[in-house]
Every structure is written in C-alpha cells, then in structure tokens.
Design an enzyme around this catalytic site. Structure first.
Site, PDB file in Angstrom:
ATOM      1  CB  SER A 274      53.003 118.853 -40.722  1.00  0.00           C
ATOM      2  OG  SER A 274      52.612 117.608 -39.835  1.00  0.00           O
ATOM      3  CG  HIS A 304      56.181 118.593 -36.416  1.00  0.00           C
ATOM      4  ND1 HIS A 304      55.874 117.586 -36.243  1.00  0.00           N
ATOM      5  CD2 HIS A 304      55.194 119.009 -37.850  1.00  0.00           C
ATOM      6  CE1 HIS A 304      54.794 117.123 -36.974  1.00  0.00           C
ATOM      7  NE2 HIS A 304      54.423 118.241 -37.664  1.00  0.00           N
ATOM      8  CG  HIS A 350      54.185 112.779 -29.150  1.00  0.00           C
ATOM      9  ND1 HIS A 350      52.722 113.349 -29.014  1.00  0.00           N
ATOM     10  CD2 HIS A 350      54.612 112.601 -30.325  1.00  0.00           C
ATOM     11  CE1 HIS A 350      52.316 113.180 -30.171  1.00  0.00           C
ATOM     12  NE2 HIS A 350      53.306 113.145 -31.044  1.00  0.00           N
ATOM     13  NE  ARG A 359      54.319 107.907 -34.806  1.00  0.00           N
ATOM     14  CZ  ARG A 359      54.201 109.387 -35.019  1.00  0.00           C
ATOM     15  NH1 ARG A 359      53.853 109.891 -36.250  1.00  0.00           N
ATOM     16  NH2 ARG A 359      54.726 110.172 -34.091  1.00  0.00           N
ATOM     17  CG  ASP A 405      60.882 112.483 -35.792  1.00  0.00           C
ATOM     18  OD1 ASP A 405      60.567 111.887 -36.727  1.00  0.00           O
ATOM     19  OD2 ASP A 405      60.442 113.357 -35.115  1.00  0.00           O
TER      20      ASP A 405
HETATM   21  N1  CMX Z   1      64.386 116.761 -23.954  1.00  0.00           N
HETATM   22  C1  CMX Z   1      64.522 117.655 -23.203  1.00  0.00           C
HETATM   23  N2  CMX Z   1      63.346 118.451 -22.681  1.00  0.00           N
HETATM   24  C2  CMX Z   1      62.265 118.050 -22.854  1.00  0.00           C
HETATM   25  C3  CMX Z   1      62.005 116.902 -24.015  1.00  0.00           C
HETATM   26  C4  CMX Z   1      63.177 116.347 -24.485  1.00  0.00           C
HETATM   27  N3  CMX Z   1      63.055 115.419 -25.433  1.00  0.00           N
HETATM   28  N4  CMX Z   1      60.652 116.833 -24.215  1.00  0.00           N
HETATM   29  C5  CMX Z   1      60.127 117.761 -23.466  1.00  0.00           C
HETATM   30  N5  CMX Z   1      61.042 118.412 -22.631  1.00  0.00           N
HETATM   31  C6  CMX Z   1      60.975 119.662 -21.851  1.00  0.00           C
HETATM   32  C7  CMX Z   1      60.186 120.846 -22.821  1.00  0.00           C
HETATM   33  O1  CMX Z   1      61.051 121.308 -23.543  1.00  0.00           O
HETATM   34  C8  CMX Z   1      59.531 121.645 -21.419  1.00  0.00           C
HETATM   35  O2  CMX Z   1      60.427 122.368 -20.738  1.00  0.00           O
HETATM   36  P1  CMX Z   1      60.269 124.016 -20.301  1.00  0.00           P
HETATM   37  O3  CMX Z   1      59.095 123.884 -19.192  1.00  0.00           O
HETATM   38  O4  CMX Z   1      61.562 124.312 -19.859  1.00  0.00           O
HETATM   39  O5  CMX Z   1      59.967 124.773 -21.616  1.00  0.00           O
HETATM   40  C9  CMX Z   1      59.148 120.516 -20.590  1.00  0.00           C
HETATM   41  O6  CMX Z   1      60.040 119.368 -20.822  1.00  0.00           O
HETATM   42  C10 CMX Z   1      57.647 120.252 -20.646  1.00  0.00           C
HETATM   43  O7  CMX Z   1      57.308 119.815 -22.194  1.00  0.00           O
HETATM   44  P2  CMX Z   1      56.266 118.675 -22.393  1.00  0.00           P
HETATM   45  O8  CMX Z   1      54.996 119.274 -21.959  1.00  0.00           O
HETATM   46  O9  CMX Z   1      56.652 117.396 -21.761  1.00  0.00           O
HETATM   47  O10 CMX Z   1      56.197 118.685 -23.834  1.00  0.00           O
HETATM   48  P3  CMX Z   1      55.494 119.621 -24.829  1.00  0.00           P
HETATM   49  O11 CMX Z   1      54.431 118.921 -25.473  1.00  0.00           O
HETATM   50  O12 CMX Z   1      55.857 120.977 -24.680  1.00  0.00           O
HETATM   51  O13 CMX Z   1      56.633 119.033 -26.235  1.00  0.00           O
HETATM   52  C11 CMX Z   1      58.085 118.129 -27.830  1.00  0.00           C
HETATM   53  C12 CMX Z   1      56.635 118.233 -27.001  1.00  0.00           C
HETATM   54  C13 CMX Z   1      57.819 116.847 -28.839  1.00  0.00           C
HETATM   55  C14 CMX Z   1      58.002 119.211 -28.606  1.00  0.00           C
HETATM   56  C15 CMX Z   1      58.940 117.779 -26.857  1.00  0.00           C
HETATM   57  O14 CMX Z   1      58.955 116.714 -26.223  1.00  0.00           O
HETATM   58  C16 CMX Z   1      60.371 117.822 -27.663  1.00  0.00           C
HETATM   59  O15 CMX Z   1      61.002 119.107 -27.636  1.00  0.00           O
HETATM   60  N6  CMX Z   1      61.008 116.770 -27.720  1.00  0.00           N
HETATM   61  C17 CMX Z   1      62.341 116.700 -28.714  1.00  0.00           C
HETATM   62  C18 CMX Z   1      62.165 117.102 -30.090  1.00  0.00           C
HETATM   63  C19 CMX Z   1      61.243 115.887 -30.726  1.00  0.00           C
HETATM   64  O16 CMX Z   1      61.427 114.759 -30.678  1.00  0.00           O
HETATM   65  N7  CMX Z   1      60.381 116.044 -31.560  1.00  0.00           N
HETATM   66  C20 CMX Z   1      59.533 115.470 -32.616  1.00  0.00           C
HETATM   67  C21 CMX Z   1      58.060 115.142 -32.031  1.00  0.00           C
HETATM   68  C22 CMX Z   1      57.370 114.157 -33.007  1.00  0.00           C
HETATM   69  C23 CMX Z   1      57.047 114.837 -34.179  1.00  0.00           C
HETATM   70  O17 CMX Z   1      56.194 115.730 -34.143  1.00  0.00           O
HETATM   71  O18 CMX Z   1      57.438 114.557 -35.430  1.00  0.00           O
END
Ligand code: CMX
Length: 467
Positions: A274, A304, A350, A359, A405
């Site tokens: 964002s 996000h 994250h 937070r 979240d």
């Molecule tokens: N559950 C399952 N798998 C997860 C995960 C979770 N909570 N967090 C990361 N992973 C996975 C990723 O999908 C990725 O898998 P692939 O290699 O198969 O694609 C792997 O672990 C590595 O990811 P990462 O480097 O640890 O995390 P990213 O930086 O790529 O992504 C985020 C960060 C937040 C998108 C991810 O942790 C996620 O999807 N979390 C759940 C959604 C969430 O809570 N989002 C809110 C974030 C805060 C905000 O922006 O508001």
C-alpha cells in the site's frame, strides 16, 4: 481539464499565493498549533540537509542487486526513501524513531484515556516531533471541520449495491471519486510552481484524512445496517470518537481500541504494497485521492491488508468444525490440513519482520487488560502457541511469528463489530496517516517520477554470462 474562475481554489488566487509565501517566511514556535506553518519552516532545512548529503554521498553504494532479488519480489533491495518510519526485522516498526510502546507512553491521549490519539501519531509522522496536547486537539478540530462529504459522494455511496459489493471496493471507488475536490489537481492545472506542490498536497491530505471516517462509516451503515444515518460530526471530539459514533458504537472502551488500532496500522515504512503504491502513483503527480485509492486497492489483497479478514474467517471455521475448548493437538491438525490444502495461515509471516510483530503484542496486551476471558482471545493465544513451530517445520517460511492481522479481528468482534469483510476498511482509514504524511514529503523534497529499470530473462542471462 478547463478550469473556470469560480473553480480556482481560494488559496491560489494571487493575494493568497502571497499568503503561502508569508507562511514560508513566518517564524513558528515549537508549541504552535499551526501544522502547515511548522512544516513550511521545516521543509527548506530538510531540503538543504538532503542536498548537502547527496553532494557528498550521491555516488556511495548502499547495497547490491542479485538475480534472486529480482525474481523474489525485490526483497532486501534498498531502493526507496521513506522518512516517516523504519522497520527493523527483530524490533518492529519505529515511527520517526519511536517504537510502539514508546508512542503509547509519549503521545497525547484523550481525557481519561490510555491509548495514543492517532492525530498525535500523524503529527509525529509528518513533523518528526512529539506533539503537545494542544497541537493534537487542534488537529482533531481541523479534521472534524474538514470532514463533510460532497453530495455526489454520498449519492454514489448510497447507490452502490452494498449487500454484494465488497466494502473495500466501495471505499476505493469513493476515494477515487473524491478527487473532484483535489486542490493539487486544480493548482497543477493552474501552473503552480514545483516548489509549492507540497502545499496543495498537504491540503488534499488533510481533507482526505478528515473525510475517510465519514466515507467508511457510510459504507458500514449501508452494507450492514440498512443505510441508517451516520449522524453529525462533533468538532469537540477526536477523530476516533467521531468515527466510532458514526459507526453506531457508544462504548468508551471500543473507542479506546479504535485509537490504538488507527495508530498502529498507520505506517510500516515505504516498501509494503500500500505505501509503495501510493508513493509510486503519486510520483506521476496523480493527486492524493487517486494515489491513495491505488494504495487501497493493494491493501485489499489477501496477502496484505485483507489478511485481518482472513484470520477471522480461519478462526471461525476452526471453531465451527472443532467446537469450543479445542485441544492443542487438534489445532495443530487443523493448521497442517490448511497448509496441505495449499493455503497460507493468515496473520502469520512477514516479508521483513523476523519476530512477533509489536503491533500484535500491543493488541494482545489490550486483550489481556480488557477481555482476558473471551473465548476467541483464548483461541488466538492458543494459535500463537501452536502455529510458529508448525511453520518452522515447513523449512521454508522465513518468519513463523504473528503479524498485526493475527489479532485485530478478535478485538473488533468482542466489541460487536462482527462484519469481517469490513475490517480492511478500518486498516485503510489508518494507513492514510502514514502514506499521506509521506506523500507530502515526497513532493516537498521534489522526488521525481519513479521508474526503475526492468530486464527480460534473456537480457539477464546475457548480463550474467558477461560476468
Ligand atoms: N502460511 C503458509 N505459508 C507461508 C506463510 C504462512 N503464513 N508465510 C510464508 N509462507 C510461505 C510462502 O507462501 C512461501 O511459499 P512458496 O515458496 O511455496 O511460495 C514461503 O513460505 C516463503 O515465504 P516467505 O519468504 O517467508 O514470505 P514472503 O515474504 O514471500 O511473504 C507474506 C510474506 C506476509 C505474504 C506471507 O508470510 C504470507 O502469505 N502470510 C499470510 C498472509 C498474511 O498474514 N499477510 C499479512 C501481512 C501483513 C500485512 O501486510 O498486512
């Protein structure tokens, strides 16, 4: 767009332009409640500081870019300047150098309240200074005075098919349509000088922040309460108190929660979807309404801001399937089943953070204080115990800890705001504080249109072969 004389904003008429110059020259004390005057005094000093810094270090390297970074969502590339906050992977966010517990301690509170007022956080973000109570009160009053919506926005909101249009879609569309009010767009059409861009960006930002709770409350009432009126804004109350009252809540504790919520969701440095989107779109000199609406569309994504809605869906489904007082083993099985189904565990992980999000921690402390026995809070605490080891075992998740979240929805539920698909709108209202404070500085510092270089895989292959 042709402008008629009657449409020219008052501050742009010749005599008013002089007023802007006068503001720039005025001596402003640190206690002044004139936020624009304070900014006008700070901006030239900051411009000079950055000019001197760039002269000395313009060619200094601060990082490198690898092929993996390019395919990996630009993780770790230092490519943006954001003055309002910095995110440390272990410690979490610092707003202008202040951690969340420090903000809770230092920023002014409402009379009889414990939580910081988001107005104070905005002041801190945009000026770098902790405001006095009088300065915060002045912002509350100013936002209340700027809150009225133009009639076409009310008509537009009231004509949306609210029962089947996601609240974030309504929110984004209304913010875009609000750009009829943009003073920056009008000033630009009038040929305003680049050095004064920040001034109408500031006016638009203040107007937009003031109007967001009214837009958001109208969406809530239309979507979930058969279009019940939101009532009038009270200029003696703070931004959050007016917001909760427009939403139809009269609990003082809920208003305190909203003050905390709107403070902590405001800013998370410059690279998140964002914030980066607002900065990018703003760099094309799209006005703050268009820029912020673009950021809101990014916030609406499930990875996000929408994750706070997803967390509650996840918890509610778990409860429905497994009942109350679920043993840890069953929670673990449910989590594993979710992962096996190819879904993420919402609220966990994250891109930057590597520890529990502060937070999350401050919301947990709020729950421990106000709703320690709530069954959903207990489930959130249980998930906090069970999920991190499971995510660690996957061997691929870089951060197994909860983010912001993972907690917010349960608090909102407790106070009766049960409509999960509305939660990201609240996040959006708060996010305006950080990204619009940054946008004012983007223009004050004269940052140019953003245009990084992209490469095709063929070009990259050639570039790596040449090494
Ligand atoms: N559950 C399952 N798998 C997860 C995960 C979770 N909570 N967090 C990361 N992973 C996975 C990723 O999908 C990725 O898998 P692939 O290699 O198969 O694609 C792997 O672990 C590595 O990811 P990462 O480097 O640890 O995390 P990213 O930086 O790529 O992504 C985020 C960060 C937040 C998108 C991810 O942790 C996620 O999807 N979390 C759940 C959604 C969430 O809570 N989002 C809110 C974030 C805060 C905000 O922006 O508001």
């Amino acid at each position: 767009m042709a402008l008629f004389r009657s449409q020219v904003p008052r501050f742009l008429e010749n005599n008013q332009i002089q007023t802007v110059h006068q503001i720039l020259k005025r001596t402003i004390s640190a206690e002044s409640t004139d936020l624009k005057g304070i900014l006008a005094a700070k901006i030239p000093k900051e411009q000079e500081r950055i000019k001197a810094f760039r002269k000395q270090h313009g060619a200094t390297k601060v990082g490198e870019v690898t092929v993996d970074m390019m395919y990996g969502g630009m993780r770790g590339i230092k490519g943006l300047v954001c003055e309002t906050s910095v995110l440390d992977p272990d410690e979490g966010i610092r707003f202008r150098g202040y951690s969340i517990p420090e903000c809770q301690k230092t920023l002014p509170k409402a009379d009889g309240g414990d939580e910081p007022l988001p107005e104070g956080l905005f002041w801190l973000l945009i000026t770098g200074d902790v405001p006095t109570k009088a300065q915060v009160k002045a912002i509350s009053k100013e936002w209340a005075q700027r809150a009225e919506l133009p009639p076409h926005i009310v008509t537009m909101l009231n004509n949306f098919p609210a029962s089947k249009m996601h609240p974030m879609t309504q929110f984004s569309a209304a913010i875009t349509a609000l750009n009829t009010e943009s003073k920056f767009a009008q000033a630009y059409a009038q040929g305003v000088k680049k050095a004064l861009y920040w001034e109408s960006i500031y006016e638009d930002s203040m107007d937009l922040i003031a109007k967001l709770p009214v837009v958001a409350a109208t969406i809530y009432r239309n979507s979930f309460q058969d279009g019940k009126g939101i009532g009038a804004i009270d200029t003696s109350r703070d931004w959050s108190a007016n917001f909760t009252s427009m939403l139809g809540f009269d609990s003082k504790e809920f208003t305190e929660l909203m003050r905390l919520y709107l403070t902590i969701h405001s800013d998370h440095e410059g690279g998140n979807v964002s914030a980066h989107t607002v900065h990018l779109v703003g760099s094309a000199l799209s006005d703050p309404y268009l820029s912020f609406a673009a950021g809101i569309n990014g916030l609406a994504g499930p990875l996000h801001g929408l994750a706070n809605q997803e967390v509650l869906v996840f918890l509610t489904k778990m409860k429905k399937e497994l009942g109350d007082d679920i043993p840890d083993e069953k929670v673990k099985e449910y989590v594993l089943k979710t992962l096996k189904g190819g879904q993420v565990i919402p609220g966990y992980g994250h891109a930057v953070l590597r520890k529990t999000d502060p937070r999350y921690t401050c919301q947990r402390e709020f729950a421990q204080k106000h709703l320690p026995k709530d069954p959903m809070f207990k489930l959130v605490s249980q998930v906090y115990k069970v999920v991190p080891p499971v995510l660690m075992e996957t061997g691929k998740v870089k951060n197994p800890w909860p983010n912001v979240d993972a907690h917010s929805g349960v608090l909102l539920q407790y106070y009766g705001l049960k409509e999960m698909n509305y939660y990201t709108v609240l996040f959006g209202v708060s996010r305006a504080l950080g990204v619009l404070a940054s946008l004012v500085w983007d223009r004050a510092l004269g940052l140019p249109i953003e245009r990084p270089k992209s490469m095709s895989t063929d070009c990259l292959v050639k570039a790596t072969q040449a090494k």
